[in-house]
Design a protein around this motif. Structure first.
Motif, PDB file in Angstrom:
ATOM      1  N   ALA A 183       4.648   2.276   0.998  1.00  0.00           N
ATOM      2  CA  ALA A 183       4.334   3.458   0.203  1.00  0.00           C
ATOM      3  C   ALA A 183       4.460   4.735   1.029  1.00  0.00           C
ATOM      4  CB  ALA A 183       2.920   3.334  -0.366  1.00  0.00           C
ATOM      5  N   GLU A 184       4.055   4.669   2.293  1.00  0.00           N
ATOM      6  CA  GLU A 184       4.176   5.836   3.167  1.00  0.00           C
ATOM      7  C   GLU A 184       5.638   6.190   3.397  1.00  0.00           C
ATOM      8  OE1 GLU A 184       2.457   7.386   7.493  1.00  0.00           O
ATOM      9  OE2 GLU A 184       2.174   5.307   6.853  1.00  0.00           O
ATOM     10  N   VAL A 185       6.469   5.177   3.542  1.00  0.00           N
ATOM     11  CA  VAL A 185       7.903   5.428   3.724  1.00  0.00           C
ATOM     12  C   VAL A 185       8.495   6.130   2.513  1.00  0.00           C
ATOM     13  CG1 VAL A 185      10.152   4.308   3.934  1.00  0.00           C
ATOM     14  CG2 VAL A 185       8.237   3.541   5.360  1.00  0.00           C
ATOM     15  N   PHE A 186       8.020   5.757   1.316  1.00  0.00           N
ATOM     16  CA  PHE A 186       8.542   6.354   0.091  1.00  0.00           C
ATOM     17  C   PHE A 186       7.848   7.669  -0.275  1.00  0.00           C
ATOM     18  CE2 PHE A 186      10.103   2.017  -0.521  1.00  0.00           C
ATOM     19  CZ  PHE A 186      11.402   2.280  -0.942  1.00  0.00           C
ATOM     20  N   GLY A 187       7.028   8.186   0.628  1.00  0.00           N
ATOM     21  CA  GLY A 187       6.465   9.519   0.447  1.00  0.00           C
ATOM     22  C   GLY A 187       5.145   9.600  -0.273  1.00  0.00           C
ATOM     23  N   ALA A 188       4.425   8.501  -0.420  1.00  0.00           N
ATOM     24  CA  ALA A 188       3.119   8.535  -1.074  1.00  0.00           C
ATOM     25  C   ALA A 188       2.110   9.244  -0.183  1.00  0.00           C
ATOM     26  CB  ALA A 188       2.637   7.117  -1.376  1.00  0.00           C
ATOM     27  N   THR A 189       1.266  10.070  -0.776  1.00  0.00           N
ATOM     28  CA  THR A 189       0.237  10.782  -0.030  1.00  0.00           C
ATOM     29  C   THR A 189      -0.891   9.820   0.343  1.00  0.00           C
ATOM     30  OG1 THR A 189      -0.994  11.386  -2.024  1.00  0.00           O
ATOM     31  CG2 THR A 189       0.770  12.892  -1.296  1.00  0.00           C
ATOM     32  N   PRO A 190      -1.744  10.188   1.311  1.00  0.00           N
ATOM     33  CA  PRO A 190      -2.880   9.319   1.646  1.00  0.00           C
ATOM     34  C   PRO A 190      -3.770   9.011   0.443  1.00  0.00           C
ATOM     35  CG  PRO A 190      -2.576  10.962   3.352  1.00  0.00           C
ATOM     36  CD  PRO A 190      -1.630  11.311   2.252  1.00  0.00           C
ATOM     37  N   TRP A 191      -3.998  10.016  -0.415  1.00  0.00           N
ATOM     38  CA  TRP A 191      -4.831   9.775  -1.604  1.00  0.00           C
ATOM     39  C   TRP A 191      -4.150   8.806  -2.560  1.00  0.00           C
ATOM     40  CZ3 TRP A 191      -9.566   9.917  -3.135  1.00  0.00           C
ATOM     41  CH2 TRP A 191      -9.888   9.898  -4.494  1.00  0.00           C
ATOM     42  N   GLN A 192      -2.851   8.920  -2.740  1.00  0.00           N
ATOM     43  CA  GLN A 192      -2.132   7.986  -3.606  1.00  0.00           C
ATOM     44  C   GLN A 192      -2.162   6.576  -3.040  1.00  0.00           C
ATOM     45  OE1 GLN A 192       1.634  10.064  -3.724  1.00  0.00           O
ATOM     46  NE2 GLN A 192       1.266  10.857  -5.799  1.00  0.00           N
ATOM     47  N   ARG A 193      -2.013   6.457  -1.743  1.00  0.00           N
ATOM     48  CA  ARG A 193      -2.075   5.126  -1.125  1.00  0.00           C
ATOM     49  C   ARG A 193      -3.463   4.525  -1.289  1.00  0.00           C
ATOM     50  NH1 ARG A 193       0.609   7.829   3.141  1.00  0.00           N
ATOM     51  NH2 ARG A 193      -1.183   7.549   4.528  1.00  0.00           N
ATOM     52  N   PHE A 194      -4.478   5.372  -1.192  1.00  0.00           N
ATOM     53  CA  PHE A 194      -5.859   4.882  -1.324  1.00  0.00           C
ATOM     54  C   PHE A 194      -6.153   4.426  -2.748  1.00  0.00           C
ATOM     55  CE2 PHE A 194     -10.301   5.964  -2.425  1.00  0.00           C
ATOM     56  CZ  PHE A 194     -10.951   5.007  -1.656  1.00  0.00           C
ATOM     57  N   THR A 195      -5.802   5.268  -3.739  1.00  0.00           N
ATOM     58  CA  THR A 195      -6.166   4.973  -5.128  1.00  0.00           C
ATOM     59  C   THR A 195      -5.277   3.933  -5.788  1.00  0.00           C
ATOM     60  OG1 THR A 195      -4.826   6.875  -5.866  1.00  0.00           O
ATOM     61  CG2 THR A 195      -7.187   7.246  -5.462  1.00  0.00           C
ATOM     62  N   ARG A 196      -3.998   3.852  -5.366  1.00  0.00           N
ATOM     63  CA  ARG A 196      -3.063   2.971  -6.056  1.00  0.00           C
ATOM     64  C   ARG A 196      -2.758   1.681  -5.301  1.00  0.00           C
ATOM     65  NH1 ARG A 196       1.411   7.202  -8.629  1.00  0.00           N
ATOM     66  NH2 ARG A 196      -0.121   8.644  -9.552  1.00  0.00           N
ATOM     67  N   ILE A 197      -3.144   1.627  -4.031  1.00  0.00           N
ATOM     68  CA  ILE A 197      -2.863   0.421  -3.256  1.00  0.00           C
ATOM     69  C   ILE A 197      -4.146  -0.180  -2.689  1.00  0.00           C
ATOM     70  CG2 ILE A 197      -1.685  -0.509  -1.226  1.00  0.00           C
ATOM     71  CD1 ILE A 197       0.494   1.553  -1.683  1.00  0.00           C
ATOM     72  N   THR A 198      -4.879   0.616  -1.908  1.00  0.00           N
ATOM     73  CA  THR A 198      -6.056   0.080  -1.221  1.00  0.00           C
ATOM     74  C   THR A 198      -7.135  -0.354  -2.199  1.00  0.00           C
ATOM     75  OG1 THR A 198      -5.607   1.502   0.686  1.00  0.00           O
ATOM     76  CG2 THR A 198      -7.804   0.543   0.513  1.00  0.00           C
ATOM     77  N   VAL A 199      -7.509   0.534  -3.113  1.00  0.00           N
ATOM     78  CA  VAL A 199      -8.593   0.207  -4.045  1.00  0.00           C
ATOM     79  C   VAL A 199      -8.235  -0.971  -4.952  1.00  0.00           C
ATOM     80  CG1 VAL A 199      -9.969   1.070  -5.979  1.00  0.00           C
ATOM     81  CG2 VAL A 199      -9.618   2.501  -3.958  1.00  0.00           C
ATOM     82  N   PRO A 200      -7.039  -1.020  -5.575  1.00  0.00           N
ATOM     83  CA  PRO A 200      -6.718  -2.207  -6.385  1.00  0.00           C
ATOM     84  C   PRO A 200      -6.735  -3.510  -5.580  1.00  0.00           C
ATOM     85  CG  PRO A 200      -5.249  -0.408  -6.946  1.00  0.00           C
ATOM     86  CD  PRO A 200      -6.017   0.039  -5.740  1.00  0.00           C
ATOM     87  N   LEU A 201      -6.208  -3.485  -4.355  1.00  0.00           N
ATOM     88  CA  LEU A 201      -6.229  -4.694  -3.536  1.00  0.00           C
ATOM     89  C   LEU A 201      -7.645  -5.061  -3.099  1.00  0.00           C
ATOM     90  CD1 LEU A 201      -3.091  -4.161  -1.247  1.00  0.00           C
ATOM     91  CD2 LEU A 201      -3.326  -5.750  -3.162  1.00  0.00           C
ATOM     92  N   LEU A 202      -8.503  -4.050  -3.023  1.00  0.00           N
ATOM     93  CA  LEU A 202      -9.876  -4.271  -2.579  1.00  0.00           C
ATOM     94  C   LEU A 202     -10.807  -4.624  -3.741  1.00  0.00           C
ATOM     95  CD1 LEU A 202     -11.229  -4.133   0.213  1.00  0.00           C
ATOM     96  CD2 LEU A 202     -11.897  -1.777  -0.306  1.00  0.00           C
ATOM     97  N   LYS A 203     -10.271  -4.728  -4.943  1.00  0.00           N
ATOM     98  CA  LYS A 203     -11.096  -4.942  -6.124  1.00  0.00           C
ATOM     99  C   LYS A 203     -11.978  -6.197  -6.041  1.00  0.00           C
ATOM    100  CE  LYS A 203      -9.256  -3.906 -10.076  1.00  0.00           C
ATOM    101  NZ  LYS A 203      -8.466  -3.987 -11.336  1.00  0.00           N
ATOM    102  N   PRO A 204     -11.492  -7.344  -5.547  1.00  0.00           N
ATOM    103  CA  PRO A 204     -12.398  -8.506  -5.435  1.00  0.00           C
ATOM    104  C   PRO A 204     -13.602  -8.241  -4.547  1.00  0.00           C
ATOM    105  CG  PRO A 204     -10.111  -9.193  -5.233  1.00  0.00           C
ATOM    106  CD  PRO A 204     -10.099  -7.710  -5.182  1.00  0.00           C
ATOM    107  N   SER A 205     -13.397  -7.536  -3.437  1.00  0.00           N
ATOM    108  CA  SER A 205     -14.522  -7.212  -2.559  1.00  0.00           C
ATOM    109  C   SER A 205     -15.459  -6.212  -3.221  1.00  0.00           C
ATOM    110  CB  SER A 205     -14.009  -6.644  -1.231  1.00  0.00           C
ATOM    111  OG  SER A 205     -13.229  -7.593  -0.542  1.00  0.00           O
ATOM    112  N   ILE A 206     -14.901  -5.231  -3.930  1.00  0.00           N
ATOM    113  CA  ILE A 206     -15.734  -4.264  -4.641  1.00  0.00           C
ATOM    114  C   ILE A 206     -16.567  -4.968  -5.701  1.00  0.00           C
ATOM    115  CG2 ILE A 206     -15.664  -2.287  -6.203  1.00  0.00           C
ATOM    116  CD1 ILE A 206     -13.210  -1.305  -4.705  1.00  0.00           C
ATOM    117  N   GLN A 207     -15.949  -5.898  -6.407  1.00  0.00           N
ATOM    118  CA  GLN A 207     -16.665  -6.651  -7.439  1.00  0.00           C
ATOM    119  C   GLN A 207     -17.840  -7.420  -6.832  1.00  0.00           C
ATOM    120  OE1 GLN A 207     -15.106 -10.453  -9.159  1.00  0.00           O
ATOM    121  NE2 GLN A 207     -14.773  -9.175 -10.968  1.00  0.00           N
TER     122      GLN A 207
END
Length: 282
Positions: A183-207
């Protein structure tokens, strides 16, 4: 062959016996006690619980603390976890410091915050010395319900955010880095990487963190007792009062069943709202 098939069941047998003996059987006995009345079955205990002078305040106070503290704890734990990913030196020290509240009991933490917030406590002393108040303020009385609620919420956040943090930290360490790097290579901002990649992948732990923390928050007792006493009733403190002061075991059981029902409902809500896609579970 038969021994190998039976081995897994033998290994889990102690845990099953422990669970049945110390959880399921007492739970069933409590549920039976809550709906027994004069040797028969009825809702008398539930009605007496609902007619209790402090019931509505206890129910409202419990939900206020849960709805205020748990989201803030999740946000703080997420921020702490993301911050820790960027730390190069002293990372283990930070984890240790942030996890210290895990080793402090609820009552001990409540007494620490009581010492800070009493009339002659540390907070009033500091505010008086810097000239913000002319005399000690009472923060924990029935005349200051907002301050009392804020004090309990802040104390709960300080004490229990570490639980959410540890769960999220374990989940973050298992996340593949390739997605964020792509995502960083394709120009995603840190906030976009956090909200669209990190948080969805972290959903089981958040649950998992939300379920555990919410259930424990509904069972809050020692912190509210230490800081608020009778000025801030919660569901578990009312169950305690019914059990030990009123000697009304049926009403105490009804309170316990109510807390269990609310906790189960919150758990089911999290399981539905934060369900994980099958491909992510695999």
């Amino acid at each position: 062959m038969r021994e190998s098939r039976a081995l897994p069941y033998l290994l889990i047998a102690p845990s099953v016996i422990f669970l049945v003996g110390l959880f399921l059987i007492p739970l069933a006995q409590t549920a039976v006690l809550a709906f027994q009345e004069n040797g028969g079955w009825g809702l008398g205990n539930v009605r007496r619980m609902a007619d209790d002078l402090n019931f509505h305040d206890a129910l409202a106070n419990t939900f206020k603390v849960v709805l205020l503290a748990v989201p803030l704890q999740l946000a703080l734990a997420l921020g702490m976890t993301m911050m820790l990913r960027k730390v190069q030196r002293g990372r283990d020290l930070l984890v240790w410091v942030w996890s210290i509240p895990l080793g402090i009991s609820d009552l001990a933490a409540g007494l620490v915050w009581l010492a800070i917030l009493t009339d002659q406590g540390w907070l009033n002393s500091v505010l008086f010395q810097i000239g913000l108040i002319s005399q000690p303020r009472a923060w924990l009385t029935y005349e200051t319900p907002a301050a009392l609620l804020a004090a309990i919420v802040v104390a709960e956040i300080w004490r229990a955010t570490a639980i959410v943090f540890v769960i999220l930290l374990a989940g973050v360490q298992l996340l593949p880095k390739e997605y964020e790097e792509a995502a960083e290579v394709f120009g995603a901002t840190p906030w976009q990487r956090f909200t669209r990649i990190t948080v969805p992948l972290l959903k089981p732990s958040i649950q998992t963190a939300l379920i555990l923390r919410t259930v424990l928050a509904f069972e809050m007792f020692a912190m509210a007792l230490a800081l608020g006493g009778r000025n801030f009733p919660v569901l578990v403190s009312e169950a305690f009062n019914a059990q030990y002061f009123s000697q009304d075991y049926g009403v105490a059981a009804a309170y316990a069943v109510l807390v269990m029902v609310i906790s189960v409902a919150a758990t089911l809500l999290y399981l539905v709202a934060l369900r994980t896609p099958a491909e992510q579970r695999s």
